[in-house]
Design a protein around this motif. Structure first.
Motif, PDB file in Angstrom:
ATOM      1  N   ASP A  37      14.326 -39.939 -60.546  1.00  0.00           N
ATOM      2  CA  ASP A  37      15.123 -39.094 -59.559  1.00  0.00           C
ATOM      3  C   ASP A  37      14.703 -39.387 -57.945  1.00  0.00           C
ATOM      4  O   ASP A  37      14.481 -38.348 -57.398  1.00  0.00           O
ATOM      5  N   GLU A  97      23.671 -47.800 -54.361  1.00  0.00           N
ATOM      6  CA  GLU A  97      25.071 -47.124 -54.547  1.00  0.00           C
ATOM      7  C   GLU A  97      25.384 -47.115 -55.798  1.00  0.00           C
ATOM      8  O   GLU A  97      26.257 -46.149 -56.414  1.00  0.00           O
ATOM      9  N   GLU A  98      25.415 -48.228 -56.495  1.00  0.00           N
ATOM     10  CA  GLU A  98      26.015 -48.248 -58.239  1.00  0.00           C
ATOM     11  C   GLU A  98      25.207 -47.501 -59.116  1.00  0.00           C
ATOM     12  O   GLU A  98      25.451 -46.836 -59.985  1.00  0.00           O
ATOM     13  N   ASP A 100      23.933 -44.502 -57.700  1.00  0.00           N
ATOM     14  CA  ASP A 100      24.236 -43.173 -56.966  1.00  0.00           C
ATOM     15  C   ASP A 100      22.707 -42.614 -56.411  1.00  0.00           C
ATOM     16  O   ASP A 100      22.351 -41.606 -56.678  1.00  0.00           O
ATOM     17  N   ASP A 102      20.048 -41.913 -53.179  1.00  0.00           N
ATOM     18  CA  ASP A 102      19.662 -41.762 -51.694  1.00  0.00           C
ATOM     19  C   ASP A 102      19.247 -42.897 -51.282  1.00  0.00           C
ATOM     20  O   ASP A 102      18.182 -43.113 -52.090  1.00  0.00           O
TER      21      ASP A 102
END
Length: 283
Positions: A37, A97-98, A100, A102
């Motif tokens: 994360d 982006e794939e 997800d 930041d």
């Protein structure tokens, strides 16, 4: 061994260039960020020394399939660097982006090592390729060596795409650096589908080995599905590299105290060359 802030990786900095090693580092960093994360930040350096060299009157470019040398100019080199930076940015943005994640990307003009080291001070992990585009396939490039020696933050070094995180392998001798490496390794193993954590323990004597083994199991046995301990006779980097090659085709996370254990036997650069696996060095 609490899972406190010292074990967290919230921001991963990726030093990018045009080499396949850099692409592999980006791929591994994005995958790590998904598990942890974390955010990812790309950094591309337009090397000032390269631009200055291209401005010299004798500077020429020789390509493999060209008919002859071609005059280099600072303007053309700047354009090439911009094109490479754009390619790295688009690749990073697409993968982030794939996943997800930041993410951010920055282009800086200067010299690679000082610029990356300066940016690494704001990150929790620095990822880079084992060699640059002009270096040999296996050996550490000179910039990678300097970053490895001087980085203020843990580093992820690799030359090929990391196919598997599993199993995760680490080394624990009770030191603070080894405890941080163990916590990160356990966290990665815990968050993976088929969690397997292999821990190498120094076996200088039976009592110490047993105490370290109990310490590892009491902290992580209930969190990691597959937890295995293996004794190593000496905390020597050469032996650990051989064991790591045998035990792990995934990710190896090691404390940077190993060099202090056998300073005259092999340096960290040679150790990474011998290991030839993706490795995170915790410091």
């Amino acid at each position: 061994m609490p899972d406190d802030k010292t074990n967290r990786i919230d921001r991963i900095l990726i030093a990018l260039d045009a080499s396949p090693h850099s692409r592999a580092a980006l791929n591994a960093a994005v995958r790590l960020a998904m598990v942890l994360d974390a955010d990812v930040q790309g950094l591309f350096i337009e090397e000032q020394s390269v631009i200055r060299a291209a401005q010299m009157p004798f500077a020429h470019e020789v390509r493999a399939f060209s008919t002859g040398p071609r005059r280099l100019t600072g303007r053309r080199v700047e354009r090439q660097l911009r094109d490479r930076a754009e390619h790295a940015k688009h690749l990073m943005e697409r993968w982030a982006e794939e996943a997800d994640l930041d993410h951010g990307f920055e282009v800086v003009r200067g010299e690679v090592v000082p610029e990356v080291l300066d940016a690494a001070g704001e990150a929790d992990l620095l990822a880079f390729g084992k060699a640059g585009s002009s270096s040999s396939r296996r050996r550490l490039g000179p910039k990678a060596r300097a970053l490895l020696d001087q980085s203020p933050t843990p580093v992820l070094v690799l030359r090929e795409h990391l196919r598997y995180f599993q199993p995760v392998l680490t080394y624990f001798d009770g030191s603070d650096e080894a405890a941080r490496a163990l916590r990160l390794a356990a966290r990665l193993a815990e968050r993976s589908e088929a969690s397997t954590l292999k821990v190498l323990l120094p076996c200088t004597n039976a009592a110490r080995y047993a105490a370290l083994r109990r310490q590892v199991r009491s902290a992580h046995e209930n969190r990691v599905q597959g937890l295995y301990a293996r004794a190593v006779s000496r905390p020597a980097p050469a032996e650990l590299a051989a064991v790591a090659r045998e035990e792990c085709n995934g990710l190896t996370i090691l404390p940077d105290v190993l060099q202090a254990a056998a300073p005259d036997e092999v340096d960290a650069q040679s150790f990474l060359y011998e290991l030839d696996r993706p490795v995170v060095l915790i410091r």
